[in-house]
Design a protein around this motif. Structure first.
Motif, PDB file in Angstrom:
ATOM      1  N   LYS A 129       4.384  -6.106   4.312  1.00  0.00           N
ATOM      2  CA  LYS A 129       3.662  -6.952   5.269  1.00  0.00           C
ATOM      3  C   LYS A 129       4.562  -7.904   6.041  1.00  0.00           C
ATOM      4  O   LYS A 129       4.240  -8.293   7.162  1.00  0.00           O
ATOM      5  N   PHE A 130       5.670  -8.304   5.425  1.00  0.00           N
ATOM      6  CA  PHE A 130       6.540  -9.305   6.047  1.00  0.00           C
ATOM      7  C   PHE A 130       8.011  -8.890   5.968  1.00  0.00           C
ATOM      8  O   PHE A 130       8.835  -9.622   5.408  1.00  0.00           O
ATOM      9  N   HIS A 182       9.487  -8.052  -7.021  1.00  0.00           N
ATOM     10  CA  HIS A 182      10.651  -8.382  -6.193  1.00  0.00           C
ATOM     11  C   HIS A 182      10.504  -8.003  -4.722  1.00  0.00           C
ATOM     12  O   HIS A 182      11.052  -8.685  -3.864  1.00  0.00           O
ATOM     13  N   ASP A 183       9.769  -6.956  -4.398  1.00  0.00           N
ATOM     14  CA  ASP A 183       9.595  -6.521  -3.003  1.00  0.00           C
ATOM     15  C   ASP A 183       8.135  -6.536  -2.561  1.00  0.00           C
ATOM     16  O   ASP A 183       7.794  -5.923  -1.555  1.00  0.00           O
ATOM     17  N   PHE A 184       7.267  -7.244  -3.272  1.00  0.00           N
ATOM     18  CA  PHE A 184       5.831  -7.151  -2.990  1.00  0.00           C
ATOM     19  C   PHE A 184       5.484  -7.535  -1.556  1.00  0.00           C
ATOM     20  O   PHE A 184       4.514  -7.048  -0.985  1.00  0.00           O
ATOM     21  N   LYS A 237       0.821  -1.208   0.000  1.00  0.00           N
ATOM     22  CA  LYS A 237       0.000   0.000   0.000  1.00  0.00           C
ATOM     23  C   LYS A 237       0.859   1.265   0.000  1.00  0.00           C
ATOM     24  O   LYS A 237       0.395   2.330  -0.397  1.00  0.00           O
ATOM     25  N   SER A 238       2.104   1.152   0.439  1.00  0.00           N
ATOM     26  CA  SER A 238       3.017   2.288   0.520  1.00  0.00           C
ATOM     27  C   SER A 238       3.317   2.841  -0.866  1.00  0.00           C
ATOM     28  O   SER A 238       3.762   2.116  -1.753  1.00  0.00           O
ATOM     29  N   GLU A 239       3.071   4.139  -1.024  1.00  0.00           N
ATOM     30  CA  GLU A 239       3.322   4.783  -2.317  1.00  0.00           C
ATOM     31  C   GLU A 239       4.802   4.687  -2.700  1.00  0.00           C
ATOM     32  O   GLU A 239       5.137   4.452  -3.861  1.00  0.00           O
ATOM     33  N   GLU A 242       6.896 -18.133  -0.838  1.00  0.00           N
ATOM     34  CA  GLU A 242       5.817 -19.059  -0.475  1.00  0.00           C
ATOM     35  C   GLU A 242       4.490 -18.613  -1.086  1.00  0.00           C
ATOM     36  O   GLU A 242       3.744 -19.425  -1.639  1.00  0.00           O
ATOM     37  N   ILE A 243       4.209 -17.319  -0.965  1.00  0.00           N
ATOM     38  CA  ILE A 243       2.954 -16.774  -1.499  1.00  0.00           C
ATOM     39  C   ILE A 243       2.895 -16.971  -3.016  1.00  0.00           C
ATOM     40  O   ILE A 243       1.882 -17.426  -3.556  1.00  0.00           O
ATOM     41  N   LEU A 244       3.983 -16.631  -3.694  1.00  0.00           N
ATOM     42  CA  LEU A 244       4.014 -16.762  -5.150  1.00  0.00           C
ATOM     43  C   LEU A 244       3.922 -18.227  -5.576  1.00  0.00           C
ATOM     44  O   LEU A 244       3.253 -18.552  -6.562  1.00  0.00           O
ATOM     45  N   LYS A 245       4.568 -19.101  -4.836  1.00  0.00           N
ATOM     46  CA  LYS A 245       4.494 -20.534  -5.155  1.00  0.00           C
ATOM     47  C   LYS A 245       3.050 -21.013  -5.042  1.00  0.00           C
ATOM     48  O   LYS A 245       2.558 -21.737  -5.920  1.00  0.00           O
ATOM     49  N   ASP A 246       2.363 -20.602  -3.974  1.00  0.00           N
ATOM     50  CA  ASP A 246       0.952 -20.978  -3.779  1.00  0.00           C
ATOM     51  C   ASP A 246       0.066 -20.431  -4.891  1.00  0.00           C
ATOM     52  O   ASP A 246      -0.975 -21.011  -5.199  1.00  0.00           O
ATOM     53  N   LYS A 247       0.473 -19.321  -5.502  1.00  0.00           N
ATOM     54  CA  LYS A 247      -0.300 -18.717  -6.595  1.00  0.00           C
ATOM     55  C   LYS A 247       0.094 -19.296  -7.956  1.00  0.00           C
ATOM     56  O   LYS A 247      -0.393 -18.855  -8.985  1.00  0.00           O
TER      57      LYS A 247
END
Length: 183
Positions: free
Chosen positions: A57-58, A51-53, A15-17, A68-73
């Motif tokens: 959050k983490f 690369h920094d998405f 969300k950070s601009e 992990e998130i990208l692998k799940d997607k």
């Protein structure tokens, strides 16, 4: 993966601009290098965008949590491995030209934007390699930027420093308004 799919993931987690602008800067530099090297511009652009998405959050688990998130997607391993490699502390080797390019432009893009923002008219088109060199020597300027990684990046990519800076400045100039800068 399309740019639209990558952008959707980026905006879901970021969300950070300033982080969004950084993603767009790295995307622009990656696309420019893909064209230069005759590689897949869409693929390289997606890597730049993502690369920094996960960083916002983490931050303590970046980029492993993102992987992990990208692998799940269902995001291809080629993209995930390049992203993992942009953070030296992961220990993931940068074996592809795409991975080396991402590492080479990531810190540099942030630094070039910082150099531009302290200029009176905030025009990236007026930033010269000489002034970038001078600012790199000033350790108090943009202190969070890892100068060793900037050096390691252009060396791994096999592009001379001056050429790398000039090339990246040109890529960012093309999207200056999107980055909040003047051309």
């Amino acid at each position: 993966m399309t740019r639209e799919e990558a952008l959707s993931i980026l905006k879901e987690y970021t969300k950070s601009e300033s982080l969004l602008k950084h993603a767009f800067a790295v995307e622009a530099a990656m696309r420019a290098y893909a064209r230069k090297f005759g590689e897949d511009e869409e693929l390289w652009g997606v890597v730049g965008l993502l690369h920094d998405f996960d960083y916002e959050k983490f931050p303590d688990e970046h980029p492993m949590k993102g992987n992990e998130i990208l692998k799940d997607k269902g995001v291809p391993e080629e993209i995930r491995t390049a992203i993992l490699g942009h953070a030296s502390y992961t220990g993931v080797p940068r074996e592809t030209l795409m991975a080396r390019a991402l590492f080479a432009v990531d810190e540099l893009c942030g630094f070039l934007v910082a150099v531009t923002l302290v200029r009176p008219n905030k025009s990236i088109g007026e930033v010269k390699v000489k002034s970038v060199k001078k600012k790199l020597k000033d350790k108090s300027f943009a202190a969070k930027v890892n100068r060793d990684e900037i050096k390691q990046g252009f060396e791994e990519l096999g592009v001379p420093f001056e050429e790398h800076v000039e090339f990246t400045l040109k890529a960012l100039s093309a999207i200056a308004p999107e980055l909040g800068l003047n051309p």
